[in-house]
Enzyme design. Sequence first.
Site, PDB file in Angstrom:
ATOM      1  CG  ASP A 265       3.437   1.284  -7.520  1.00 54.34           C
ATOM      2  OD1 ASP A 265       2.790   0.337  -8.022  1.00 54.34           O
ATOM      3  OD2 ASP A 265       4.399   1.098  -6.751  1.00 54.34           O
TER       4      ASP A 265
HETATM    5  C1  BGC Z   1       4.271  -2.407  -6.962  1.00 52.53           C
HETATM    6  C2  BGC Z   1       4.855  -2.196  -8.334  1.00 52.53           C
HETATM    7  C3  BGC Z   1       4.201  -3.132  -9.313  1.00 52.53           C
HETATM    8  C4  BGC Z   1       2.698  -2.902  -9.294  1.00 52.53           C
HETATM    9  C5  BGC Z   1       1.920  -3.784 -10.243  1.00 52.53           C
HETATM   10  C6  BGC Z   1       2.757  -2.354  -6.964  1.00 52.53           C
HETATM   11  O1  BGC Z   1       2.252  -2.796  -5.743  1.00 52.53           O
HETATM   12  O2  BGC Z   1       4.780  -1.449  -6.067  1.00 52.53           O
HETATM   13  O3  BGC Z   1       6.237  -2.393  -8.307  1.00 52.53           O
HETATM   14  O4  BGC Z   1       4.737  -2.960 -10.585  1.00 52.53           O
HETATM   15  O5  BGC Z   1       2.223  -3.152  -7.977  1.00 52.53           O
HETATM   16  O6  BGC Z   1       1.905  -5.092  -9.819  1.00 52.53           O
END
Ligand code: BGC
Length: 723
Positions: A265
Site C-alpha cells: 500500500d
Molecule cells: C489506499 C489504497 C490505495 C492507495 C493508492 C492508499 O491510501 O489504502 O487502497 O490503492 O492509497 O491510492
Amino acid sequence: MNLKLKILVSAFLILSFISCSNKAETGQLTDQEIESRIEQLVSQMTLKEKVSLLHGNSKFTVAGIERLGIPALQLSDGPHGVRQEISKHSWDPAGWTTDSSTYFPTGTALAATWNPALAKEFGQALGEEARARNKDIMLGPGINIMRTPLCGRNFEYMGEDPYLISEMVVEVIKGMQSRDVAACIKHYALNNQEVERDRVNVEVDERTLREIYLPGFEAAVKEAGVLSVMGAYNKFRGDYLGNNAYLLNDVLKTEWGFSGVVLSDWDAVHNTVESANNGMDLEMGTSKDSYDDYYFADPLIEAVQNGEVQESVVDDKVSRILRLMFKTKMFSNDRHAGSFNTREHQLAALKVAQEAVVLLKNDNGFLPLDKSSVKSIAVIGDNATRKHSEGGHSSAIKAKYEITPLQGLKKYLGEEVKINYALGYEKTTREEYGKELDHSPDPVKARQLIKEAVQVAAASDMVLIFGGLNHDFDTEGKDRKHMKLPYTQDELIRQVYKANPNTAVILISGSPVEMHPWIESVPAVVQMWFAGMEGGTAISEILFGDVNPSGKLPFTFPVKLEDSPAHKAGNYPGENLQVNYEEGILVGYRYFDTENVAPLFPFGHGLSYTEFEYSDLKISQNNGEVLVKLSVKNTGAADGAEIVQLYIRDEEASVPRPDKELKGFQKLFLKAGQTGQVEFRITSAELSFYDVGTMSWKAEKGDFEVLLGSSSRDIRLSAVFTY
Ligand code: BGC
C-alpha cells in the site's frame, strides 16, 4: 567475459527475445514459454535495472527498461471505477479533460446483488475502462471483512461473510483480468479499521484468521488467479504487512502458490532487508525526497551488494513483475485496447444498482408507489441531490455523470407527478454533526429546515426521505465515531412522518446505521448504497415498481453499536496500538445467530414486491457428496428474484462452531407464478472448520443440518444428514 564475448552473448539474447516475440505478439505464449522468456530477460539485466522494476518512479508508475523492451507499469485506483489522472509527482489532479469515467456502485452494493454473473460483468466493464486509460494494474477489488460497522472503508468492501465475498470477488477478478489488466486484491490482510491503520497491530487466532479473514484472498489467488495483491498498512502479530514473513512468504506465496506481485500500500514499506526477504515485491508511495531513496531502490542494491539480500530474491521479484506483464499481454500486439464510457458500461452500472437495492421494510405493501394515483411527492434530504462519486478518498471517481435521486425521479416522473423538494437537514462538517437537534452546530437553522420539510411533506401525497451517510463518514482514513444517523436526520424523519405517515426512508450508505428512533413507525425503508452513476435511475425504477428489488444484505444491521461483537467485547479500536480480535470467529451473523442477539436486519435479508415459497427439499448422498434440491415458487403477482441461501449447522463438533454458516446461494429470477429448481452440492469443504492442530481443514463425521432460507434468520426448510 571479454567485451567481444559479452557483445555476442547480448546479441544472441536480444535475437532470441525478438524471435520469441512473434508468438508474444499474438499473446499465445504458454506458461512454460513465459517462464523461459522471463529467465532470459532477467539474465540480461544489471542489478540496477532489476531494482528499478521494484519501486515506484512516480505516484502511480514503475519505470520500464527501454533497452530490453520492458514497458513502464501504469497503476490506478480503484475498486469502482478508474480514478482520475493524478500528477506524476504530487497528489494533485493531473488536469486532464478526458479522464471522467464510468462510476460503478461501490463494493457493498455489488455484494448486495449476490449475483456472481453480474460481478463478472462489472469486472469486465471495469477492465475495459482500465485498458482504455492504458492501465496495467487496477488497485481493487477491496475485500476486508466488515468487523465493525464503524470502519470508514466498509463501503468499498463486500461485507462480513467470507463465502459471499469469495464467490463474488472471484468473478470480479476474472472479469477484469479477461481484459488484460491485472486486478490487485486489497488490503492483505486484517485492515479492518481505519483508526491507526498504519500503526495498529492486530492479534487474531489462527482459526479465525483462516476461517474469516483469509478465505476471500485465498479464493482470489487460487480460483481467480489474481495477478497482484496489495499488502496492508497494519501489523499482524507484531510485523507490518509490508514485511510479514508469515502472511506473505509462508501463506500467500508458499501455501497458496501465489506467483504474482505483492505490492505495498502507498507508503507501507518500512525497511529494506526484512521486506525484501519476507515477501514484498514492489514498493509504492513511500514518502521520500527521491525515488532512489525508496527502501527498494538504492538501499536494496546495497543490501544485495553486502549480502543481506540474495540476488536470487531480487530475481524472483523481477520475475513476478515480468510474469504479470506477460499475463496481461503487455508485450503483445493483441492486448485489449479497452473502451471507455460506453453505454454498455453505464448499463452495467445501472444493472448492479438495480440488483443491489435492498428493501429493508415494507409494511402493507407501501411500496411500490403507483404513478397514476400519486399527484405530488415530497422529496426530502441532502442525499436526494448529493453526488457521491468524488468522495471516499482513494476510491473517488471523476464521474462522466452521476444521476442523483432527485434527478432520477424528475426524469422518471416527468410532468405527471409534482415533486416538492426540501433539504430537511444540512450537511455540516464531520466534526460538527450533531445527532440531537440541540447539539447541532446551528439549532435555529436545523429547526427551520425541519419546519420547511414538514410543510412540504404535509402538502404532498407521499414523502421520500433520502438520508443516510455520505463520504464524510464512509471514507478512507477515518472511522465513524458511532452508528447514529448524522446531522438532525432522526428528528427530521420523526417529524416528517408525523406530518405525513406516507413516508419512505431511503438510505445511502455503505455501513449500517441505527434506526430505532423511527423504524417502528415509518412504513418503508430502503437501502440504496452508494449506487454509482445511475443510482438515481435505479432507485426511481425500484420505488415505482418497474424493477422489483432483489438485493440482500451482505452484512448484519445491529440494533445498536454495542450489540456488534467487536464492540461488545470492547475490542475496538484497541489500546496502545494493539487490537485483539477476541470475538474470534463470531463475526457478523455468526455472532448474532450463535449468541441469540436480535439484529435490526439480519444478514441476507431483503424483501421483494412478490413472495417466494420454498418446498420439496430433497437430500441425497453419493460418494461423500451431498446433493440438496428444492423448489422455489414465485407465488405473488410480480416477476422477481429470490436469493436462496444455504447455511450449514454442525450439530456436534470437537470445537465450538457458529450456529450456522453460509455455504451456498443462488439467485433465481422467476416470473409471477413460476417455479424454479435449485440444486446445491455439499462437499467436505462446506462442512469443515480449520483445525489448528494439523493446520488444515477438517470435516468431522456426524450430523449436520442444512438450512435453506431467505436470510440467516428466515429459514424456510431444513434437514439433517449424517456425514
Ligand atoms: C489506499 C489504497 C490505495 C492507495 C493508492 C492508499 O491510501 O489504502 O487502497 O490503492 O492509497 O491510492
